[in-house]
Design a protein around this motif. Structure first.
Motif, PDB file in Angstrom:
ATOM      1  N   ALA A  14     -15.317   3.077  -4.795  1.00 25.84           N
ATOM      2  CA  ALA A  14     -15.689   1.555  -4.974  1.00 25.84           C
ATOM      3  C   ALA A  14     -14.234   0.996  -5.314  1.00 25.84           C
ATOM      4  O   ALA A  14     -13.374   1.568  -6.135  1.00 25.84           O
ATOM      5  CB  ALA A  14     -16.856   1.372  -6.048  1.00 25.84           C
ATOM      6  N   ASP A  15     -14.030  -0.108  -4.953  1.00 28.41           N
ATOM      7  CA  ASP A  15     -13.040  -1.147  -5.355  1.00 28.41           C
ATOM      8  C   ASP A  15     -13.660  -2.023  -6.714  1.00 28.41           C
ATOM      9  O   ASP A  15     -12.915  -2.633  -7.463  1.00 28.41           O
ATOM     10  CB  ASP A  15     -12.491  -1.940  -4.490  1.00 28.41           C
ATOM     11  CG  ASP A  15     -11.546  -0.966  -3.597  1.00 28.41           C
ATOM     12  OD1 ASP A  15     -12.240  -0.009  -2.911  1.00 28.41           O
ATOM     13  OD2 ASP A  15     -10.316  -0.761  -4.031  1.00 28.41           O
TER      14      ASP A  15
ATOM     15  N   GLN B   2      -7.048   5.823   6.185  1.00 24.13           N
ATOM     16  CA  GLN B   2      -7.069   6.492   5.056  1.00 24.13           C
ATOM     17  C   GLN B   2      -7.736   7.737   5.195  1.00 24.13           C
ATOM     18  O   GLN B   2      -7.295   8.647   4.388  1.00 24.13           O
ATOM     19  CB  GLN B   2      -7.317   5.670   3.873  1.00 24.13           C
ATOM     20  CG  GLN B   2      -6.862   4.698   3.459  1.00 24.13           C
ATOM     21  CD  GLN B   2      -7.093   3.201   4.139  1.00 24.13           C
ATOM     22  OE1 GLN B   2      -7.790   3.306   5.117  1.00 24.13           O
ATOM     23  NE2 GLN B   2      -6.865   2.208   3.563  1.00 24.13           N
TER      24      GLN B   2
ATOM     25  N   PHE C 186     -12.412  -4.904   3.037  1.00 23.82           N
ATOM     26  CA  PHE C 186     -13.369  -4.291   2.038  1.00 23.82           C
ATOM     27  C   PHE C 186     -14.640  -4.866   2.722  1.00 23.82           C
ATOM     28  O   PHE C 186     -14.582  -6.074   3.318  1.00 23.82           O
ATOM     29  CB  PHE C 186     -13.207  -4.639   0.686  1.00 23.82           C
ATOM     30  CG  PHE C 186     -12.012  -3.939   0.173  1.00 23.82           C
ATOM     31  CD1 PHE C 186     -12.088  -2.732  -0.248  1.00 23.82           C
ATOM     32  CD2 PHE C 186     -10.694  -4.626   0.117  1.00 23.82           C
ATOM     33  CE1 PHE C 186     -10.755  -1.972  -0.599  1.00 23.82           C
ATOM     34  CE2 PHE C 186      -9.638  -4.158  -0.273  1.00 23.82           C
ATOM     35  CZ  PHE C 186      -9.584  -2.956  -0.753  1.00 23.82           C
TER      36      PHE C 186
ATOM     37  N   ALA D 178      -5.772   8.373  -4.258  1.00 22.81           N
ATOM     38  CA  ALA D 178      -6.297   7.241  -4.587  1.00 22.81           C
ATOM     39  C   ALA D 178      -6.347   6.916  -5.973  1.00 22.81           C
ATOM     40  O   ALA D 178      -7.092   5.892  -6.599  1.00 22.81           O
ATOM     41  CB  ALA D 178      -7.654   7.071  -4.025  1.00 22.81           C
TER      42      ALA D 178
ATOM     43  N   THR E  35     -10.531   8.625  -1.447  1.00 18.49           N
ATOM     44  CA  THR E  35     -10.940   8.502  -2.727  1.00 18.49           C
ATOM     45  C   THR E  35     -10.630   9.824  -3.461  1.00 18.49           C
ATOM     46  O   THR E  35     -10.974  10.142  -4.482  1.00 18.49           O
ATOM     47  CB  THR E  35     -12.303   8.500  -2.988  1.00 18.49           C
ATOM     48  OG1 THR E  35     -13.156   9.766  -2.665  1.00 18.49           O
ATOM     49  CG2 THR E  35     -13.136   7.373  -2.007  1.00 18.49           C
TER      50      THR E  35
ATOM     51  N   ARG F 149      -2.416   3.011  -3.098  1.00 15.11           N
ATOM     52  CA  ARG F 149      -3.638   2.375  -2.973  1.00 15.11           C
ATOM     53  C   ARG F 149      -4.657   3.400  -3.380  1.00 15.11           C
ATOM     54  O   ARG F 149      -4.311   4.295  -4.078  1.00 15.11           O
ATOM     55  CB  ARG F 149      -3.528   1.974  -1.524  1.00 15.11           C
ATOM     56  CG  ARG F 149      -3.047   2.837  -0.323  1.00 15.11           C
ATOM     57  CD  ARG F 149      -3.707   4.302  -0.318  1.00 15.11           C
ATOM     58  NE  ARG F 149      -5.115   4.003  -0.379  1.00 15.11           N
ATOM     59  CZ  ARG F 149      -6.101   5.188  -0.658  1.00 15.11           C
ATOM     60  NH1 ARG F 149      -5.695   6.338  -1.048  1.00 15.11           N
ATOM     61  NH2 ARG F 149      -7.553   4.967  -0.488  1.00 15.11           N
ATOM     62  N   GLY F 150      -5.686   2.561  -3.225  1.00 13.56           N
ATOM     63  CA  GLY F 150      -7.031   3.328  -4.044  1.00 13.56           C
ATOM     64  C   GLY F 150      -7.203   2.438  -5.648  1.00 13.56           C
ATOM     65  O   GLY F 150      -6.121   2.553  -6.237  1.00 13.56           O
ATOM     66  N   ALA F 151      -8.435   2.057  -5.870  1.00 17.91           N
ATOM     67  CA  ALA F 151      -8.583   1.178  -7.095  1.00 17.91           C
ATOM     68  C   ALA F 151      -7.969   1.982  -8.333  1.00 17.91           C
ATOM     69  O   ALA F 151      -7.249   1.302  -8.992  1.00 17.91           O
ATOM     70  CB  ALA F 151      -9.964   1.028  -7.319  1.00 17.91           C
ATOM     71  N   PRO F 152      -8.166   3.281  -8.715  1.00 19.80           N
ATOM     72  CA  PRO F 152      -7.755   3.726 -10.064  1.00 19.80           C
ATOM     73  C   PRO F 152      -6.239   3.820 -10.241  1.00 19.80           C
ATOM     74  O   PRO F 152      -5.685   3.757 -11.101  1.00 19.80           O
ATOM     75  CB  PRO F 152      -8.457   5.035 -10.080  1.00 19.80           C
ATOM     76  CG  PRO F 152      -9.639   5.025  -9.402  1.00 19.80           C
ATOM     77  CD  PRO F 152      -9.047   4.142  -8.353  1.00 19.80           C
TER      78      PRO F 152
ATOM     79  N   CYS G  17     -12.964   6.521   3.910  1.00 19.01           N
ATOM     80  CA  CYS G  17     -11.779   6.316   3.245  1.00 19.01           C
ATOM     81  C   CYS G  17     -11.135   7.418   2.638  1.00 19.01           C
ATOM     82  O   CYS G  17     -11.165   8.580   3.052  1.00 19.01           O
ATOM     83  CB  CYS G  17     -11.995   4.834   2.380  1.00 19.01           C
ATOM     84  SG  CYS G  17     -10.370   4.198   1.994  1.00 19.01           S
TER      85      CYS G  17
ATOM     86  N   MET H  36       0.683  -1.168   0.172  1.00 20.26           N
ATOM     87  CA  MET H  36      -0.106   0.001  -0.081  1.00 20.26           C
ATOM     88  C   MET H  36       0.764   1.135   0.108  1.00 20.26           C
ATOM     89  O   MET H  36       0.232   2.271   0.548  1.00 20.26           O
ATOM     90  CB  MET H  36      -1.057   0.065   1.067  1.00 20.26           C
ATOM     91  CG  MET H  36      -1.904  -1.279   0.907  1.00 20.26           C
ATOM     92  SD  MET H  36      -3.268  -1.401   2.119  1.00 20.26           S
ATOM     93  CE  MET H  36      -4.204  -0.155   1.958  1.00 20.26           C
TER      94      MET H  36
ATOM     95  N   ARG I 218      -2.975  -7.544  -5.264  1.00 24.03           N
ATOM     96  CA  ARG I 218      -4.535  -7.242  -4.263  1.00 24.03           C
ATOM     97  C   ARG I 218      -5.467  -7.775  -5.002  1.00 24.03           C
ATOM     98  O   ARG I 218      -5.867  -7.642  -6.277  1.00 24.03           O
ATOM     99  CB  ARG I 218      -4.382  -5.848  -4.097  1.00 24.03           C
ATOM    100  CG  ARG I 218      -3.458  -5.233  -3.090  1.00 24.03           C
ATOM    101  CD  ARG I 218      -3.893  -3.947  -2.550  1.00 24.03           C
ATOM    102  NE  ARG I 218      -4.718  -3.847  -1.287  1.00 24.03           N
ATOM    103  CZ  ARG I 218      -5.130  -2.847  -0.800  1.00 24.03           C
ATOM    104  NH1 ARG I 218      -5.182  -1.647  -1.383  1.00 24.03           N
ATOM    105  NH2 ARG I 218      -6.106  -2.692   0.039  1.00 24.03           N
TER     106      ARG I 218
ATOM    107  N   ASN J   8     -16.296  -1.722  -1.290  1.00 26.60           N
ATOM    108  CA  ASN J   8     -15.563  -0.629  -1.049  1.00 26.60           C
ATOM    109  C   ASN J   8     -14.800  -0.830   0.660  1.00 26.60           C
ATOM    110  O   ASN J   8     -14.977  -2.005   1.077  1.00 26.60           O
ATOM    111  CB  ASN J   8     -16.266   0.562  -1.072  1.00 26.60           C
ATOM    112  CG  ASN J   8     -15.368   1.943  -1.028  1.00 26.60           C
ATOM    113  OD1 ASN J   8     -14.369   2.078  -1.565  1.00 26.60           O
ATOM    114  ND2 ASN J   8     -15.820   2.893   0.031  1.00 26.60           N
ATOM    115  N   LYS J   9     -13.871  -0.139   0.889  1.00 28.93           N
ATOM    116  CA  LYS J   9     -13.280  -0.108   2.239  1.00 28.93           C
ATOM    117  C   LYS J   9     -14.397  -0.413   3.155  1.00 28.93           C
ATOM    118  O   LYS J   9     -15.518   0.006   3.474  1.00 28.93           O
ATOM    119  CB  LYS J   9     -12.516   1.226   2.490  1.00 28.93           C
ATOM    120  CG  LYS J   9     -11.864   1.519   3.860  1.00 28.93           C
ATOM    121  CD  LYS J   9     -10.792   0.504   3.843  1.00 28.93           C
ATOM    122  CE  LYS J   9      -9.827   0.451   2.652  1.00 28.93           C
ATOM    123  NZ  LYS J   9      -9.127  -0.979   2.735  1.00 28.93           N
TER     124      LYS J   9
ATOM    125  N   THR K 176     -12.031  10.621  -7.043  1.00 27.40           N
ATOM    126  CA  THR K 176     -13.397  10.200  -7.370  1.00 27.40           C
ATOM    127  C   THR K 176     -14.542  10.732  -6.532  1.00 27.40           C
ATOM    128  O   THR K 176     -15.074  11.984  -6.818  1.00 27.40           O
ATOM    129  CB  THR K 176     -13.573   8.475  -7.568  1.00 27.40           C
ATOM    130  OG1 THR K 176     -13.300   8.146  -6.189  1.00 27.40           O
ATOM    131  CG2 THR K 176     -12.911   7.807  -8.503  1.00 27.40           C
TER     132      THR K 176
END
Ligand code: MRU
Length: 346
Positions: A234-235, A194, A312, A161, A157, A44-47, A155, A41, A87, A245-246, A167
């Motif tokens: 969202a992840d 976070q 999550f 992220a 975003t 981190r953060g989906a995008p 979290c 991490m 991950r 999500n978290k 986001t």
């Protein structure tokens, strides 16, 4: 400064483990190190994970021997598998690796060096697109925020992220840039904090008024009527709108519904996984119990105490007022509308 970029033939990232105490960039010269930075991490953060993975594949292509296209592609497969496994929950990781590998596979007629150049260009495109998409989501989502509102966020975003902008925090940022006057409550987001560490740091940079809340306090402020809107990221969003999500997002969603507060997730279509039809199918990451017992090395209890650490949770679609995407705000019926949005992206 972007969260992740390509610099001097290396993958460069902001080390998110150090924020808010220090802002430092780290550089990686192997795909294994990039994957490990996703796992631990640093990024981190989906995008942001998706962009890091794309640059990781571009880096692997530079490192990998092979003079013909098919040799290079064969040699890239272990790197793709290694990065994919970094991950499990954020589908942007798999989406980015698959998109990169498809570029290589579609160019079988090119030389290995041409493919190396194409892969780097594609990773840059993924990163650039992410920023543009976030700004579009911000413009769509900003209409949800009115003057005088208090917005709850879970979290991180924001810019950290993603490659830049954010986001759900991007929506907050866009509304602030439009001159709206509102207040943000940031769930601290145990165990890795976070919200307290990263989102609050971003609010400080942007000058957006905020308070950090213990995760357990959101219901109190909802009951008092202070919170007007909940925004989360969202992840992975399933075809029916269920989304991961978290950890802690699910309880925020339930409380929001109980109090009649609109609850939105903000996610690019790269976070939508049309292959999964329900949230029950989303793989949920379990992280080391040490993150709960001794966050960032600060022991709260003796290390032999027992703990669980799911990273999550899944929020069923019935709690969602809508999904803010780069194609607009998607509402029910989610199955039809998500499919159309993903189709539009393609
Ligand atoms: O474990 P993390 O910090 O990677 O989890 C991040 C989240 O859950 C975010 O809400 C999500 O990735 C969306 S980020 C734009």
């Amino acid at each position: 400064m972007r969260t992740v970029d390509w610099y001097n033939g290396k993958v460069r990232m902001i080390d998110q483990k150090l924020i808010p105490w220090s802002l430092e960039q780290v550089e990686f010269d192997s795909y294994q190190a990039v994957a490990n930075a996703i796992t631990d991490m640093t990024v981190r953060g989906a995008p942001a994970i998706g962009a890091a993975a794309a640059f990781g594949i571009a880096l692997a292509a530079q490192q990998t021997p092979g003079t013909t296209a098919s040799e290079l592609i064969e040699n890239l497969r272990p790197a793709a598998a290694y990065i994919r496994a970094a991950r499990p929950t954020a589908v942007n990781l798999m989406w980015a690796v698959d998109r990169m590998m498809a570029i290589a596979q579609n160019e079988q007629a090119s030389s290995a060096d041409d493919i190396r150049a194409l892969l780097l260009a594609e990773a840059q495109r993924i990163a650039d697109d992410d920023v543009a998409i976030n700004k579009r989501m911000g413009a769509y989502g900003a209409e949800l925020i009115s003057d005088g509102d208090t917005v709850l966020h879970h979290c991180n975003t924001g810019a950290l992220a993603t490659v830049d902008y954010g986001t759900a925090l991007g929506v907050i940022r866009a509304a602030f840039e439009q001159g709206k006057k509102f207040h943000v409550l940031l769930d601290e987001t145990r165990p890795r904090l976070q919200g307290a560490r990263l989102s609050a740091w971003e609010m400080e940079q942007l000058g957006i008024p905020y308070d950090i809340l213990p995760d357990t306090a959101a219901g109190y402020y909802m009951q008092k009527g202070e919170i007007k809107l909940c925004l989360v990221g969202a992840d992975r969003v399933c075809s029916n709108g269920d989304f991961a999500n978290k950890i802690g997002t699910y309880q925020v969603a339930i409380m929001a519904k109980e109090h009649g507060i609109p609850f939105y997730t903000v996610a690019p279509t790269s976070t939508v996984d049309l292959d999964l039809h329900s949230g029950a199918d989303i793989p949920i990451e379990e992280r080391d119990k040490a993150e709960v017992l001794a966050p960032y090395g600060h022991a709260l209890v003796p290390p032999h105490f027992h703990a669980r650490n799911p990273a999550f949770d899944v929020t069923p679609n019935r709690y969602l007022s809508g999904i803010v995407t780069e194609c607009g705000i998607i509402r029910t019926p989610f199955v039809e509308n998500l499919k159309a949005a993903v189709g539009e992206r393609r």
